[in-house]
Design a protein around this motif. Structure first.
Motif, PDB file in Angstrom:
ATOM      1  N   ILE A  24       0.826  -1.194   0.000  1.00 57.60           N
ATOM      2  CA  ILE A  24       0.000   0.000   0.000  1.00 57.60           C
ATOM      3  C   ILE A  24       0.870   1.258   0.000  1.00 57.60           C
ATOM      4  N   ARG A  58      -3.170   6.903  -3.469  1.00 57.13           N
ATOM      5  CA  ARG A  58      -3.211   6.608  -2.032  1.00 57.13           C
ATOM      6  C   ARG A  58      -3.605   7.880  -1.285  1.00 57.13           C
ATOM      7  N   TYR A  98      -3.121   9.878   2.515  1.00 61.93           N
ATOM      8  CA  TYR A  98      -2.233   9.935   3.668  1.00 61.93           C
ATOM      9  C   TYR A  98      -2.832  10.805   4.765  1.00 61.93           C
ATOM     10  N   ASP A 124      -6.398  12.553   4.829  1.00 62.18           N
ATOM     11  CA  ASP A 124      -6.677  12.129   3.452  1.00 62.18           C
ATOM     12  C   ASP A 124      -6.026  13.040   2.406  1.00 62.18           C
ATOM     13  N   LEU A 181      -0.463   7.540   8.283  1.00 71.10           N
ATOM     14  CA  LEU A 181      -1.311   6.435   7.864  1.00 71.10           C
ATOM     15  C   LEU A 181      -1.518   6.539   6.351  1.00 71.10           C
ATOM     16  N   ARG A 235      -3.706   4.747   3.013  1.00 73.66           N
ATOM     17  CA  ARG A 235      -4.791   3.827   2.640  1.00 73.66           C
ATOM     18  C   ARG A 235      -5.133   3.994   1.174  1.00 73.66           C
ATOM     19  N   ILE A 236      -5.770   2.964   0.651  1.00 70.40           N
ATOM     20  CA  ILE A 236      -6.285   3.014  -0.703  1.00 70.40           C
ATOM     21  C   ILE A 236      -7.744   3.437  -0.596  1.00 70.40           C
TER      22      ILE A 236
END
Length: 85
Positions: free
Chosen positions: A1, A34, A36, A57, A81, A83-84
């Motif tokens: 990821i 992605r 963050y 995000d 952090l 994420r997708i």
């Protein structure tokens, strides 16, 4: 990821902290597609992670991302952090 290779032991996600003229910044490599989020806590025993304002995000671009950190306590720990969406 995070854009690292699980089969390469030297490949890792790294962030850099910098400070100049009272401005503190955190930067890291990003991957397009992605999102963050930067969180901070004043202690790791126990941690009380809080999202930094304006640092939720953040879209990855494939280039390094860079955020200005708000005034922080003398001791502060950060995590990023990813994420997708």
């Amino acid at each position: 990821i995070a854009g690292t290779s699980a089969t390469n032991s030297s490949d890792r996600f790294e962030a850099a902290f910098s400070s100049s003229l009272g401005t503190r910044r955190l930067s890291w490599p990003s991957v397009a597609g992605r999102l963050y989020t930067v969180e901070a806590t004043p202690s790791l025993l126990p941690p009380a992670w809080q999202r930094l304002p304006g640092c939720t995000d953040i879209p990855g671009t494939g280039s390094p991302l860079d955020v200005e950190l708000p005034p922080i306590q003398p001791t502060c720990f950060f995590r990023i952090l990813v994420r997708i969406p």
